[in-house]
Design a protein around this motif. Structure first.
Motif, PDB file in Angstrom:
ATOM      1  N   PHE A  52      73.317  53.705  34.386  1.00 39.98           N
ATOM      2  CA  PHE A  52      73.659  54.095  35.831  1.00 39.98           C
ATOM      3  C   PHE A  52      73.669  52.967  37.191  1.00 39.98           C
ATOM      4  N   VAL A  54      73.565  53.062  41.039  1.00 32.68           N
ATOM      5  CA  VAL A  54      73.601  54.149  42.024  1.00 32.68           C
ATOM      6  C   VAL A  54      73.069  53.570  43.196  1.00 32.68           C
ATOM      7  N   VAL A  72      69.706  61.007  41.180  1.00 31.02           N
ATOM      8  CA  VAL A  72      69.023  60.289  39.866  1.00 31.02           C
ATOM      9  C   VAL A  72      67.941  61.364  39.680  1.00 31.02           C
ATOM     10  N   ARG A  76      67.295  63.230  36.152  1.00 29.52           N
ATOM     11  CA  ARG A  76      66.287  62.961  35.283  1.00 29.52           C
ATOM     12  C   ARG A  76      65.626  64.360  34.608  1.00 29.52           C
ATOM     13  N   TYR A  81      69.281  62.346  29.735  1.00 31.79           N
ATOM     14  CA  TYR A  81      69.186  61.285  30.633  1.00 31.79           C
ATOM     15  C   TYR A  81      67.770  60.876  31.225  1.00 31.79           C
ATOM     16  N   VAL A  86      68.566  53.229  34.881  1.00 30.39           N
ATOM     17  CA  VAL A  86      69.431  53.476  36.355  1.00 30.39           C
ATOM     18  C   VAL A  86      69.014  52.194  37.228  1.00 30.39           C
ATOM     19  N   CYS A 105      63.298  54.033  37.584  1.00 29.87           N
ATOM     20  CA  CYS A 105      64.515  53.194  37.516  1.00 29.87           C
ATOM     21  C   CYS A 105      64.430  51.986  36.793  1.00 29.87           C
TER      22      CYS A 105
END
Length: 239
Positions: A52, A54, A72, A76, A81, A86, A105
């Motif tokens: 991802f 973002v 996000v 989570r 995921y 991320v 992240c």
């Protein structure tokens, strides 16, 4: 194995530039692009995303906006995921560092972009281990406060009625009172499960054949499952 990437960015120019850069990576399969939190979540649920990118701020007109961060945070909570890489996009380093620690992240990239640095960060993130296939072969559900594990290759289909979800397996029928099919689907791997009507999700492993004309699916156990009229096109495309 090719990896799918979702870019969540409200600036069209930045989005397209990131998408072009990402597509040049050898290991990238599909690249999805959306510009808001709602569409990002829908895309993540309907596809298997491996990375991802973002933007923390998805509404530049709102000085208090942190919808990328909230996306996000919501992501989570979805089991598959929980540890997916991320990369946050931001022009505020302090903001990125907070997200970095709070949501684990992988890294962050600053605006304006240093394209060579951005390319290296994306390529490194794409090397992160994929979800363990053995872990993905087990579905966890909670009933009466107890967490149970169920092998995916034993699950035939799920159906919902009157606020309950029934899981049909090779061995038994499991009733989950006050459960939501929509919520359960968040933890079901899309490569196995596909929704054929508003009330039914089936395991691809048990499909014997599909009658497109009469809109039904014959399962390996002999059962016939109706394909919803409004979902026929999407079902056949995803199949």
């Amino acid at each position: 194995m090719k990896r799918n990437v979702l870019i969540v960015e409200d600036n069209r120019v930045c989005m397209e530039a990131l998408a072009e850069l990402t597509r040049k990576c050898d290991t990238v399969g599909a690249v999805f692009c959306v510009d808001n939190r709602k569409d990002a979540y829908t895309c993540a649920m309907e596809n298997e995303i491996d990375l991802f990118l973002v933007d923390i701020i998805l509404d530049s007109g709102n000085i208090h906006d942190i919808s990328g961060f909230l996306f996000v945070k919501e992501l989570r909570e979805v089991r598959r995921y929980e540890f997916t890489p991320v990369i946050f996009i931001t022009s505020l380093v302090d903001e990125a560092m907070s997200a970095f620690h709070d949501l684990h992240c992988f890294d962050y990239i600053e605006k304006p972009f240093d394209w060579e640095k951005t390319r290296k960060i994306i390529k490194t993130a794409l090397k992160a281990p994929l979800c363990d296939e053995r872990e993905c072969s087990v579905f966890y559900y909670r009933k009466d406060g107890v967490l149970y594990a169920l092998n995916i290759d034993r699950m035939i289909y799920l159906e919902t009625s009157f606020r309950n979800v029934t899981i049909h397996t090779l061995d038994e029928t499991i009733e989950l009172p006050y459960a939501s099919l929509k919520n359960l689907m968040k933890d079901l791997p899309r490569k196995y499960f596909i929704q054929c009507s508003r009330n039914v999700v089936i395991n691809r492993l048990f499909i014997e054949y599909v009658d497109k004309v009469n809109r039904f699916i014959k399962l390996r156990n002999g059962e016939l499952i109706k394909i919803g009229g409004k979902m026929k096109k999407g079902f056949l495309e995803e199949l």
